[in-house]
Design an enzyme around this catalytic site. Structure first.
Site, PDB file in Angstrom:
ATOM      1  CG  HIS A 141      -1.684   0.787   1.687  1.00 29.13           C
ATOM      2  ND1 HIS A 141      -2.927   1.363   0.827  1.00 29.13           N
ATOM      3  CD2 HIS A 141      -1.461   2.830   1.771  1.00 29.13           C
ATOM      4  CE1 HIS A 141      -3.629   2.492   1.300  1.00 29.13           C
ATOM      5  NE2 HIS A 141      -2.689   3.141   1.996  1.00 29.13           N
ATOM      6  CD  GLU A 142       1.793   3.425   3.572  1.00 27.56           C
ATOM      7  OE1 GLU A 142       2.013   3.985   3.144  1.00 27.56           O
ATOM      8  OE2 GLU A 142       0.999   3.090   4.318  1.00 27.56           O
ATOM      9  CG  HIS A 145      -0.082   5.794  -0.791  1.00 25.87           C
ATOM     10  ND1 HIS A 145      -1.080   7.129  -1.119  1.00 25.87           N
ATOM     11  CD2 HIS A 145      -0.145   5.553   0.448  1.00 25.87           C
ATOM     12  CE1 HIS A 145      -1.598   6.816  -0.144  1.00 25.87           C
ATOM     13  NE2 HIS A 145      -1.157   5.472   0.527  1.00 25.87           N
ATOM     14  CD  GLU A 220      -4.881   6.566   2.281  1.00 25.64           C
ATOM     15  OE1 GLU A 220      -4.577   5.265   2.072  1.00 25.64           O
ATOM     16  OE2 GLU A 220      -3.864   7.343   1.207  1.00 25.64           O
TER      17      GLU A 220
END
Length: 286
Positions: A141-142, A145, A220
């Site tokens: 997830h990071e 980003h 997100e």
């Protein structure tokens, strides 16, 4: 971290630049000429945003006390480093700095000025309370980003919003200063102008923050989808469910609001959507 801390730094820098401008009289003429004022507002607004972005990694490390892994000291650190390295290669970005910080909360964040010079950090609580499949999903997830360029895009959006905040605050300041002066022609701007500008920047800055947080919530969902692509939809859903289960025990400080943690200022000021909405969005993915 990447949102709340960035916004706090941005506001502080805007205040500092406003004081510098006042002390050196740089807006003495510009606030009477709209073109000059707009140019000055753009320089201050975009400059403040990208200074904040440039400081983001340093600020994040200072705020959390994160320790960057330069040489893995044990098997867990080696696994963490290797996982980030694998995901970064799969996402087509440069190897980020990998860090661990003390904290009982399950949390992680990514920040940095570019895709190839980012920082990915995880809390000790995350490593202790999630299994490795779930941690891989959080890391993915990071990494998503970073790969999506969210911090740079955020910097551009914040810079544009800063420009309007600085511009409109000085327009309002000029109107208030003119009202307080009445028919007197004293030359230059009075204390009413400076005080009004500072107050207007705070108020307008709050509205700008709502826009930034709205954009953050949209990103997100995209980062969740990216994580699903890297590690599987099931792993990402499992990580979110584990995070939701442990949310009641989360004592995360306000300045470190990150993965999946809703803000305390209500939905408009929350950097993340509700976890149940994120899980529902993942379940709809093909």
């Amino acid at each position: 971290m990447r949102i709340v801390l960035y916004l706090a730094t941005n506001i502080a820098i805007l205040f500092l630049l406003t004081i510098v401008i006042k002390l050196f009289g740089l807006d003495a003429a510009s606030h009477r000429n709209l073109t000059s004022l707009l140019i000055m507002a753009a320089v201050v607004g975009m400059g403040g945003s990208f200074i904040s972005l440039a400081l983001s990694k340093w600020m994040a490390k200072r705020a959390t006390g994160a320790r960057v892994i330069t040489q893995p000291q044990n098997e867990a650190e080696q696994w963490l480093y290797s996982t980030v390295q694998r995901q970064a290669q799969a996402a087509g970005i440069g190897m980020p700095e990998v860090a661990i910080y003390d904290g009982p909360e399950m949390n992680a964040f990514a920040t940095g000025m570019s895709k190839n010079k980012a920082l990915v950090a995880v809390s000790v609580g995350l490593l202790h309370n999630m299994d490795r499949r779930q941690v891989e999903a959080v890391l993915a997830h990071e990494i998503s980003h970073v790969a999506n360029g969210d911090m740079v895009t955020m910097g551009l959006i914040q810079g544009v919003l800063n420009t309007f905040v600085v511009f409109l605050a000085r327009i309002i300041g000029s109107l208030v200063d003119s009202f307080l002066r009445g028919n007197r022609d004293e030359g230059g701007s009075g204390i009413g102008y400076f005080v009004t500008v500072m107050v207007a920047q705070v108020v307008l800055g709050l509205f700008a923050s709502m826009i930034v947080m709205w954009f953050s919530r949209l990103r997100e969902f995209r980062a969740d989808a990216g994580a699903a692509g890297l590690e599987g939809k099931g792993a990402m859903i499992s990580a979110l469910q584990r995070l939701a289960a442990g949310h009641g025990d989360n004592s995360l400080p306000k300045e470190v609001a990150a993965f999946g943690i809703s803000g305390h200022w209500g939905k408009l000021f929350s950097s993340h959507p509700p976890i149940e909405d994120r899980i529902a969005a993942l379940q709809r993915l093909a």
